[in-house]
Design a protein around this motif. Structure first.
Motif, PDB file in Angstrom:
ATOM      1  N   ASP A 270       0.878  -1.176  -0.052  1.00 41.90           N
ATOM      2  CA  ASP A 270       0.122   0.084   0.220  1.00 41.90           C
ATOM      3  C   ASP A 270       1.174   1.246   0.125  1.00 41.90           C
ATOM      4  O   ASP A 270       2.166   1.163  -0.064  1.00 41.90           O
ATOM      5  CB  ASP A 270      -0.931  -0.036   1.139  1.00 41.90           C
ATOM      6  CG  ASP A 270      -0.192  -0.132   2.467  1.00 41.90           C
ATOM      7  OD1 ASP A 270       1.044   0.322   2.732  1.00 41.90           O
ATOM      8  OD2 ASP A 270      -0.730  -0.724   3.518  1.00 41.90           O
ATOM      9  N   PHE A 271       0.552   2.321   0.266  1.00 43.87           N
ATOM     10  CA  PHE A 271       1.291   3.551  -0.118  1.00 43.87           C
ATOM     11  C   PHE A 271       1.906   3.716   1.255  1.00 43.87           C
ATOM     12  O   PHE A 271       2.915   4.711   1.408  1.00 43.87           O
ATOM     13  CB  PHE A 271       0.238   4.847  -0.310  1.00 43.87           C
ATOM     14  CG  PHE A 271      -0.055   4.974  -1.803  1.00 43.87           C
ATOM     15  CD1 PHE A 271       0.791   5.125  -2.678  1.00 43.87           C
ATOM     16  CD2 PHE A 271      -1.278   4.681  -2.099  1.00 43.87           C
ATOM     17  CE1 PHE A 271       0.398   5.201  -4.099  1.00 43.87           C
ATOM     18  CE2 PHE A 271      -1.802   4.561  -3.583  1.00 43.87           C
ATOM     19  CZ  PHE A 271      -0.923   4.900  -4.503  1.00 43.87           C
ATOM     20  N   LEU A 274       5.026   1.379   0.651  1.00 44.26           N
ATOM     21  CA  LEU A 274       5.645   1.497  -0.996  1.00 44.26           C
ATOM     22  C   LEU A 274       7.124   1.620  -0.823  1.00 44.26           C
ATOM     23  O   LEU A 274       7.719   0.800  -1.757  1.00 44.26           O
ATOM     24  CB  LEU A 274       4.909   2.447  -1.606  1.00 44.26           C
ATOM     25  CG  LEU A 274       5.220   2.463  -3.065  1.00 44.26           C
ATOM     26  CD1 LEU A 274       4.784   1.186  -3.784  1.00 44.26           C
ATOM     27  CD2 LEU A 274       4.380   3.541  -3.692  1.00 44.26           C
ATOM     28  N   GLN A 285      12.457   6.808  -9.563  1.00 48.22           N
ATOM     29  CA  GLN A 285      11.838   5.624  -9.626  1.00 48.22           C
ATOM     30  C   GLN A 285      11.075   5.481 -11.076  1.00 48.22           C
ATOM     31  O   GLN A 285      10.769   6.793 -11.700  1.00 48.22           O
ATOM     32  CB  GLN A 285      10.707   5.371  -8.806  1.00 48.22           C
ATOM     33  CG  GLN A 285      11.153   5.390  -7.356  1.00 48.22           C
ATOM     34  CD  GLN A 285      12.458   4.125  -6.860  1.00 48.22           C
ATOM     35  OE1 GLN A 285      12.557   3.311  -7.754  1.00 48.22           O
ATOM     36  NE2 GLN A 285      13.060   4.507  -5.966  1.00 48.22           N
ATOM     37  N   LEU A 363       5.313  -4.000 -11.273  1.00 49.06           N
ATOM     38  CA  LEU A 363       4.576  -3.171 -10.257  1.00 49.06           C
ATOM     39  C   LEU A 363       4.608  -1.745 -10.935  1.00 49.06           C
ATOM     40  O   LEU A 363       5.461  -1.358 -11.350  1.00 49.06           O
ATOM     41  CB  LEU A 363       5.547  -3.120  -8.991  1.00 49.06           C
ATOM     42  CG  LEU A 363       5.025  -1.949  -7.731  1.00 49.06           C
ATOM     43  CD1 LEU A 363       3.516  -2.458  -7.429  1.00 49.06           C
ATOM     44  CD2 LEU A 363       6.092  -2.016  -6.858  1.00 49.06           C
ATOM     45  N   VAL A 365       3.032   1.997 -10.085  1.00 48.81           N
ATOM     46  CA  VAL A 365       2.539   2.908  -9.274  1.00 48.81           C
ATOM     47  C   VAL A 365       2.249   4.278 -10.104  1.00 48.81           C
ATOM     48  O   VAL A 365       3.187   4.810 -10.718  1.00 48.81           O
ATOM     49  CB  VAL A 365       3.621   3.145  -8.324  1.00 48.81           C
ATOM     50  CG1 VAL A 365       3.137   4.130  -7.236  1.00 48.81           C
ATOM     51  CG2 VAL A 365       4.148   2.084  -7.541  1.00 48.81           C
ATOM     52  N   SER A 366       0.922   4.728  -9.998  1.00 56.88           N
ATOM     53  CA  SER A 366       0.797   5.690 -10.749  1.00 56.88           C
ATOM     54  C   SER A 366      -0.258   6.682 -10.119  1.00 56.88           C
ATOM     55  O   SER A 366      -1.054   6.387  -9.237  1.00 56.88           O
ATOM     56  CB  SER A 366      -0.049   5.590 -12.031  1.00 56.88           C
ATOM     57  OG  SER A 366      -0.937   4.312 -12.077  1.00 56.88           O
ATOM     58  N   THR A 452      -6.267   6.798 -15.026  1.00 57.98           N
ATOM     59  CA  THR A 452      -5.851   6.528 -13.667  1.00 57.98           C
ATOM     60  C   THR A 452      -6.839   7.526 -12.816  1.00 57.98           C
ATOM     61  O   THR A 452      -6.263   8.638 -12.639  1.00 57.98           O
ATOM     62  CB  THR A 452      -4.578   6.497 -13.278  1.00 57.98           C
ATOM     63  OG1 THR A 452      -3.892   5.485 -14.226  1.00 57.98           O
ATOM     64  CG2 THR A 452      -4.436   6.064 -11.895  1.00 57.98           C
ATOM     65  N   ASN A 455      -4.957   7.692  -7.252  1.00 59.84           N
ATOM     66  CA  ASN A 455      -3.632   7.112  -6.956  1.00 59.84           C
ATOM     67  C   ASN A 455      -3.537   5.570  -6.829  1.00 59.84           C
ATOM     68  O   ASN A 455      -4.518   4.972  -5.971  1.00 59.84           O
ATOM     69  CB  ASN A 455      -3.030   7.703  -5.429  1.00 59.84           C
ATOM     70  CG  ASN A 455      -2.983   9.077  -5.902  1.00 59.84           C
ATOM     71  OD1 ASN A 455      -2.667   9.693  -6.936  1.00 59.84           O
ATOM     72  ND2 ASN A 455      -2.750   9.723  -4.622  1.00 59.84           N
ATOM     73  N   SER A 456      -3.002   4.922  -7.632  1.00 61.00           N
ATOM     74  CA  SER A 456      -3.137   3.471  -7.873  1.00 61.00           C
ATOM     75  C   SER A 456      -1.768   2.630  -7.635  1.00 61.00           C
ATOM     76  O   SER A 456      -0.838   3.179  -8.042  1.00 61.00           O
ATOM     77  CB  SER A 456      -3.751   3.239  -8.941  1.00 61.00           C
ATOM     78  OG  SER A 456      -4.989   3.790  -9.140  1.00 61.00           O
ATOM     79  N   ILE A 457      -1.907   1.380  -7.193  1.00 62.75           N
ATOM     80  CA  ILE A 457      -0.833   0.455  -7.218  1.00 62.75           C
ATOM     81  C   ILE A 457      -1.270  -0.861  -7.941  1.00 62.75           C
ATOM     82  O   ILE A 457      -2.335  -1.247  -7.626  1.00 62.75           O
ATOM     83  CB  ILE A 457      -0.367   0.069  -5.724  1.00 62.75           C
ATOM     84  CG1 ILE A 457       0.223   1.431  -5.240  1.00 62.75           C
ATOM     85  CG2 ILE A 457       0.888  -0.791  -5.762  1.00 62.75           C
ATOM     86  CD1 ILE A 457       0.504   1.149  -3.705  1.00 62.75           C
TER      87      ILE A 457
END
Length: 600
Positions: A270-271, A274, A285, A363, A365-366, A452, A455-457
């Protein structure tokens, strides 16, 4: 604000579409050959198709009188609760399938489409409802007289379903308001007028600041972007068990609501934690990361991907070879010379493993507002895509030759073209919303764009499949040409595609065909021919020398020649026992005559 008139027309069209599906099912039912099983047929018609017809009739009347309100949503939910488990069909169809295979398949497919359309309409209405204020919602349900109720047939027990819980989860995660569209909406505009304005505005903002394009997209995508055509590019299933039952040739997209039955290990990211997976916050990153050791260790793909991925099969092959070598090295009786040879082989394999493409686990992350423009994933790889946190919205277009040619034109001119491909494909887009906990499986070659909203993983992977080799080779050659012309960066293509294919053919495909035995299936023969044609004119493959590549090709060719020889031997007539005996007797008589002549 959203155009109310268009929305009501859109819902009305969707309900009419449900009615058309129901009519097609009834026509198919009439084609069945029953033979003394009329009672079951009547029960199926009464409990399913007649029920569906009445439900759709009530939906149409309710919409005309009261618009979209809570009662209409309840009617729609009740219809889905009956249609989705389809216990009547599951009892009836197996009884008469033997003599009605084709029509039974049609009925089951149409019922799946019916359920899919009901689910999509529910989501559309729930999203529209989430855009309204509390006062507006109360106004929609104000002064509505008692409306006709749809009751479950008394003789039918409906299995429990958790679909409502999933629907509530979707509703709760949706935004509570929508920004004003930044183009003028006239109350007299038709749906086509509004869509044209939306696409023109998107196209215009595409070449300005990215934020303006994203705002325009977010403002209107749910209302104006999806095609009004009768599309069915994806299915919604509850879990991995349903997915495995229905996936078959994997010709359509699947949205799986639960990971149960997928046999996939999902890392607990999760955030808050992360940084433990991707590094410190102040480190630069990449958005997509497929090399992090912790992600690799805690994440295993779904069983379906393990079964289908060519590169995963290759990786497992090398892992087993390394394990075999390690065991030999532990043997104290092995000579020093052999140990040196084994260590050299081990080093060579480890280097090869290190170079293998690593696209099967990643993975992503956006941040909210991210947008990935229209594309086909590199080398037309298939995709699995699991949302851990947040939400993703995909728009997909069917993989037709016409759509690919539009894509080809845009990619070849991407540095100079000023129009947006999304506009040219405006009648093709179908919306797929992937919420936290859900997994999408997308077959090779689908055009898509990704938005998106939160905020997403995400974890997922791209994988090559033997079933889609033609698509893989076709797009790879096109991408190679784009790289050669400096239109596309090499880093955007599938890593070491041609090397990996030669390696797969040598170590996996050829041994597998030999182990399966002869005669070869038509499917296998086609794949052998495809591999030969493509690899004879393949791209750069530095892992093997020219001699080694020719040896691999020769081994491929020998598979088909061996198969032909095997078939010829099967066709050659076998002598009967009487023929054999006659031959044996004639040989004996000849021997006797020779003996007699020699004695004389």
């Amino acid at each position: 604000m959203l155009n109310e008139k268009w929305f009501l027309e859109s819902v009305e069209n969707d309900i009419d579409g449900l009615a058309e599906i129901q009519k097609r099912i009834c026509v198919s039912m009439e084609q069945l050959e029953i033979e003394g099983k009329y009672e079951k047929k009547e029960a199926a018609v009464k409990h399913h198709f007649e029920y569906v017809r009445v439900a759709i009739k009530l939906l149409t009347e309710d919409l005309g009188l009261y618009g979209v309100n809570d009662h209409l949503r309840d009617l729609l939910k009740m219809l889905r609760v009956i249609a989705e488990p389809a216990p009547y069909l599951k009892v009836f169809i197996p009884v008469i399938r033997e003599k009605n295979e084709e029509w039974c398949d049609v009925i089951e497919k149409e019922n799946d489409i019916l359920v899919n359309r009901i689910q999509k309409l529910e989501l559309k209405i729930s999203k529209k409802n989430s855009h309204l204020s509390i006062d507006q919602k109360n106004m929609n349900n104000k002064d509505v007289p008692d409306q006709p109720q749809l009751e479950t047939p008394p003789s039918l027990t409906v299995p429990p379903t958790n679909s409502q819980g999933n629907l509530e989860q979707v509703e709760n995660s949706l935004v509570t308001s929508v920004p004003e569209m930044n183009f003028e909406i006239n109350g007299q505009d038709s749906l086509e007028d509004l869509r044209q304005k939306f696409f023109m505005n998107l196209e215009k903002s595409l070449h300005q600041q990215n934020q303006q394009f994203t705002k325009c997209f977010f403002d209107g995508e749910a209302t104006y972007l999806q095609s009004d055509n009768d599309l069915s590019n994806y299915k919604i299933v509850k879990n991995g068990y349903e997915f495995e039952t229905q996936v078959k040739d994997f010709e359509t997209i699947f949205l799986v609501e639960s990971t149960e039955g997928l046999k996939m290990t999902v890392p607990k990211i999760d955030f808050d934690n992360l940084s433990e997976y991707v590094g410190k916050p102040d480190e630069k990153q990449t958005m997509i990361d497929c090399t992090r050791k912790r992600v690799q260790k805690e994440f295993s793909p779904p069983e379906f991907v393990e079964r289908k991925s060519m590169m995963l099969h290759l990786r497992k092959f090398f892992d087993s070879k390394l394990e075999e070598i390690s065991k030999k090295l532990e043997n104290t009786e092995v000579s020093e010379e052999m140990k040196n040879d084994l260590n050299l082989e081990k080093k060579k394999i480890e280097e090869r493993v290190q170079k293998l493409p690593k696209h099967d686990k990643y993975l992503i992350v956006s941040m909210a507002g991210s947008f990935c423009n229209v594309h086909i994933d590199f080398s037309a790889t298939s995709v699995f895509y699991h949302v851990i946190v947040g939400k993703k919205i995909f728009y997909v277009a069917e993989r037709t030759e016409e759509n690919f040619e539009i894509y080809r034109k845009y990619e070849e001119n991407r540095l100079t073209i000023e129009t947006w491909i999304g506009k040219d494909l405006k009648d093709e887009w179908e919306r797929i919303e992937i919420n936290a906990g859900q997994t999408a499986f997308i077959p090779a070659g689908f055009l898509h764009m990704v938005f998106t909203p939160e905020n997403s993983i995400v974890i997922g992977g791209n994988f090559l499949q033997e079933e889609f080799l033609k698509s893989h080779f076709k797009l790879t050659r096109f991408e190679d040409e784009l790289v050669r012309r400096e239109i596309q960066r090499k880093e955007e293509a599938f890593q070491d595609f041609w090397n990996a294919i030669f390696c797969y053919v040598k170590n996996i495909f050829i041994p597998k065909v030999k182990n399966d035995g002869y005669p070869l299936t038509v499917e296998t023969t086609d794949r052998i021919s495809l591999f030969i044609n493509e690899l004879e004119n393949g791209g750069k493959a530095e892992w093997y020398s020219l001699t080694e590549k020719e040896e691999i090709l020769q081994n491929l060719r020998s598979l088909t020649s061996t198969s032909t020889s095997h078939i010829d031997s099967l066709k050659r007539p076998t002598p009967s026992n009487s023929e054999t005996n006659d031959d044996d007797e004639s040989i004996l008589s000849k021997k006797q005559k020779l003996c007699e002549s020699s004695q004389s």
